[in-house]
Design a protein around this motif. Sequence first.
Motif, PDB file in Angstrom:
ATOM      1  N   LYS A  10       0.840  -1.202   0.000  1.00 55.52           N
ATOM      2  CA  LYS A  10       0.000   0.000   0.000  1.00 55.52           C
ATOM      3  C   LYS A  10       0.875   1.252   0.000  1.00 55.52           C
ATOM      4  O   LYS A  10       0.563   2.243  -0.654  1.00 55.52           O
ATOM      5  N   ARG A  11       2.009   1.174   0.710  1.00 54.75           N
ATOM      6  CA  ARG A  11       2.948   2.291   0.722  1.00 54.75           C
ATOM      7  C   ARG A  11       3.598   2.452  -0.650  1.00 54.75           C
ATOM      8  O   ARG A  11       3.854   3.574  -1.102  1.00 54.75           O
ATOM      9  N   LEU A  12       3.872   1.329  -1.314  1.00 56.29           N
ATOM     10  CA  LEU A  12       4.520   1.390  -2.617  1.00 56.29           C
ATOM     11  C   LEU A  12       3.664   2.131  -3.631  1.00 56.29           C
ATOM     12  O   LEU A  12       4.176   2.866  -4.477  1.00 56.29           O
ATOM     13  N   LEU A  13       2.343   1.956  -3.569  1.00 49.78           N
ATOM     14  CA  LEU A  13       1.462   2.592  -4.532  1.00 49.78           C
ATOM     15  C   LEU A  13       1.453   4.107  -4.412  1.00 49.78           C
ATOM     16  O   LEU A  13       1.073   4.795  -5.358  1.00 49.78           O
ATOM     17  N   ARG A  14       1.848   4.626  -3.274  1.00 49.17           N
ATOM     18  CA  ARG A  14       1.827   6.074  -3.089  1.00 49.17           C
ATOM     19  C   ARG A  14       3.204   6.649  -2.740  1.00 49.17           C
ATOM     20  O   ARG A  14       3.328   7.812  -2.386  1.00 49.17           O
ATOM     21  N   MET A  15       4.236   5.853  -2.848  1.00 49.62           N
ATOM     22  CA  MET A  15       5.574   6.300  -2.486  1.00 49.62           C
ATOM     23  C   MET A  15       6.104   7.302  -3.509  1.00 49.62           C
ATOM     24  O   MET A  15       5.948   7.116  -4.714  1.00 49.62           O
ATOM     25  N   THR A  16       6.727   8.345  -3.020  1.00 52.54           N
ATOM     26  CA  THR A  16       7.303   9.354  -3.897  1.00 52.54           C
ATOM     27  C   THR A  16       8.642   8.867  -4.446  1.00 52.54           C
ATOM     28  O   THR A  16       9.251   7.925  -3.926  1.00 52.54           O
ATOM     29  N   SER A  17       9.112   9.536  -5.483  1.00 53.43           N
ATOM     30  CA  SER A  17      10.397   9.166  -6.078  1.00 53.43           C
ATOM     31  C   SER A  17      11.542   9.363  -5.096  1.00 53.43           C
ATOM     32  O   SER A  17      12.506   8.588  -5.075  1.00 53.43           O
ATOM     33  N   VAL A  18      11.447  10.394  -4.268  1.00 49.56           N
ATOM     34  CA  VAL A  18      12.495  10.649  -3.280  1.00 49.56           C
ATOM     35  C   VAL A  18      12.572   9.502  -2.284  1.00 49.56           C
ATOM     36  O   VAL A  18      13.666   9.009  -1.959  1.00 49.56           O
ATOM     37  N   GLU A  19      11.430   9.034  -1.794  1.00 50.42           N
ATOM     38  CA  GLU A  19      11.422   7.922  -0.847  1.00 50.42           C
ATOM     39  C   GLU A  19      11.977   6.651  -1.485  1.00 50.42           C
ATOM     40  O   GLU A  19      12.677   5.870  -0.835  1.00 50.42           O
ATOM     41  N   LYS A  20      11.689   6.440  -2.759  1.00 51.67           N
ATOM     42  CA  LYS A  20      12.216   5.259  -3.451  1.00 51.67           C
ATOM     43  C   LYS A  20      13.735   5.309  -3.526  1.00 51.67           C
ATOM     44  O   LYS A  20      14.418   4.301  -3.310  1.00 51.67           O
ATOM     45  N   VAL A  21      14.277   6.483  -3.827  1.00 48.17           N
ATOM     46  CA  VAL A  21      15.732   6.614  -3.921  1.00 48.17           C
ATOM     47  C   VAL A  21      16.377   6.368  -2.564  1.00 48.17           C
ATOM     48  O   VAL A  21      17.387   5.659  -2.454  1.00 48.17           O
ATOM     49  N   LEU A  22      15.815   6.937  -1.518  1.00 48.74           N
ATOM     50  CA  LEU A  22      16.388   6.784  -0.186  1.00 48.74           C
ATOM     51  C   LEU A  22      16.372   5.331   0.259  1.00 48.74           C
ATOM     52  O   LEU A  22      17.322   4.845   0.895  1.00 48.74           O
ATOM     53  N   LEU A  23      15.300   4.614  -0.065  1.00 46.19           N
ATOM     54  CA  LEU A  23      15.203   3.214   0.337  1.00 46.19           C
ATOM     55  C   LEU A  23      16.186   2.353  -0.455  1.00 46.19           C
ATOM     56  O   LEU A  23      16.858   1.482   0.113  1.00 46.19           O
ATOM     57  N   ALA A  24      16.285   2.586  -1.759  1.00 42.20           N
ATOM     58  CA  ALA A  24      17.256   1.842  -2.562  1.00 42.20           C
ATOM     59  C   ALA A  24      18.677   2.153  -2.119  1.00 42.20           C
ATOM     60  O   ALA A  24      19.548   1.273  -2.106  1.00 42.20           O
ATOM     61  N   GLN A  25      18.932   3.400  -1.748  1.00 45.10           N
ATOM     62  CA  GLN A  25      20.255   3.784  -1.289  1.00 45.10           C
ATOM     63  C   GLN A  25      20.628   3.062   0.000  1.00 45.10           C
ATOM     64  O   GLN A  25      21.788   2.689   0.211  1.00 45.10           O
ATOM     65  N   ALA A  26      19.640   2.828   0.873  1.00 44.02           N
ATOM     66  CA  ALA A  26      19.899   2.122   2.133  1.00 44.02           C
ATOM     67  C   ALA A  26      20.359   0.698   1.874  1.00 44.02           C
ATOM     68  O   ALA A  26      21.304   0.201   2.508  1.00 44.02           O
ATOM     69  N   PHE A  27      19.717   0.001   0.932  1.00 45.23           N
ATOM     70  CA  PHE A  27      20.126  -1.364   0.614  1.00 45.23           C
ATOM     71  C   PHE A  27      21.476  -1.380  -0.095  1.00 45.23           C
ATOM     72  O   PHE A  27      22.306  -2.265   0.146  1.00 45.23           O
ATOM     73  N   ALA A  28      21.713  -0.429  -0.998  1.00 42.08           N
ATOM     74  CA  ALA A  28      22.973  -0.394  -1.738  1.00 42.08           C
ATOM     75  C   ALA A  28      24.155  -0.100  -0.817  1.00 42.08           C
ATOM     76  O   ALA A  28      25.230  -0.695  -0.954  1.00 42.08           O
ATOM     77  N   ALA A  29      23.961   0.824   0.128  1.00 41.85           N
ATOM     78  CA  ALA A  29      25.054   1.218   1.013  1.00 41.85           C
ATOM     79  C   ALA A  29      25.472   0.082   1.934  1.00 41.85           C
ATOM     80  O   ALA A  29      26.641  -0.005   2.342  1.00 41.85           O
TER      81      ALA A  29
END
Length: 467
Positions: free
Chosen positions: A181-200
């Motif tokens: 449900k969060r994914l359907l309304r997640m902003t692009s900024v939140e997506k980048v921050l979350l992907a950055q957390a896994f990458a780091a």
Amino acid sequence: LLQGAPPPAITDWLPSDDRGGEGEGPAFWFRYQILPPVSHDDMFNDVYDHLGVQGGALGIFPEGGSHDRAQLLPLKVGVCIMALGAMRKFPGLRVRLVPVGLNYFSQHRFNSRVLVKYGEAVDVAPRLLEAFTQGGDPKRRAVQELLAQVQHELEKVTVAAPDWKTMKTFWVLRDLYCPSKRLLRMTSVEKVLLAQAFAADYDRVKGDPAVDPLLARIDQYARNLDALGIKDKANLESALLLRRHSTVRLLLLLVVRVVWLLSLQVVFGPVYLCLFPVYAIATLYSRRKSRQAVENSSVKLKGRDVMGTYKVIIALPLVAVGHWVAVGALYRSLGEPVAVAYFFFAPFAQFVVYKSLPSDLAFLRSTWALAMSLLHRHDSRALILERTQLKEDARSLIDRLEWGMGSDEVQSLEVCRQETLHFSGAFGKSFMDPSEELGESFSRSLHDLNESLKMEEIERDLFFKND
């Protein structure tokens, strides 16, 4: 004069009289120039005075150039020399290095965006300044240690991966871990921050034997999505519609969407025609320049980092010239009132089309995903079952390894998700009915669903986890 056979790159610009041939023997003579050494002392002193006397700030790109790789290039030492040199010249001066991450969204396209993320400032330790002042090996070690600190902090504000394949895997991993449900309304900024957390945090967890097999499954899942021309989010949206609505109703929804898209083309068709020459010329010009940039660079992959720049460089004058040419043509053919109306109205219409294009493309992609789900219903069901299993395995592994838990974004999502809903019914496995609130949302169109999700607080996940 230099004796020997120069490389082909040099002979290309030599006069024909200076080029050797096969019959002239191994000796080859050609003219060349010696460039005098360049002293950077004046530049560094200006930087020191700017930081120490004026108390100013200075922006610098420590990688030394632009690129389109999935990770940072080796940093240059200039930024550290500037900081330590200014503190040596002005005792008592405190220089702080603030890492700034630039995360681009489709940087090669018009109307793209960039996320600018600021990290924790790096303070220069007094012992590093003392070692830098000594010169020699202590100076070099101090510079390298400070550079390592800057590198570490920059990695925290950028999304980096060994290659683009791994980067795309992190994007899908982010979507799988995120509450649906969060994914359907997640902003692009939140997506980048979350992907950055896994990458780091990837370097810490990649030694676990379960990580690589999971990433390989995610990569195959992404390939299956690419085969249908859809993304993970669109796959989820289509699955929700397929679960709730009948085929007839979905076909009707698809027809309505296609009619709406065609009506947009009719309404904005004249604007598209006016802008198409600009778009075509800018695209061809930027691709040519990107190929030249790749040929002249050892770090660029496809030269996408320069495409957006060259598009702007060529598009702005073309739009202005095209506008005045159109105004003049209308004035000569239809008279002053029409020309004046076009002069004031055309820029407004072009701006509206320009700003609405991303949302229109998103609507088009969503419609395409729905069409693919209806045409390839069996494959869509298999993808949803695969996604459900991947979601469970990804969450289990991330929770066990505490992958990315140093990030506030990952921690907030772990608290946010409480339960998991398994797709079933038409997909062939046990299906737990959604709540009444979600059932009402599913009975509406996808547009209404997205709008309703924007107005709701995230109270629980769509998908319930079996604890």
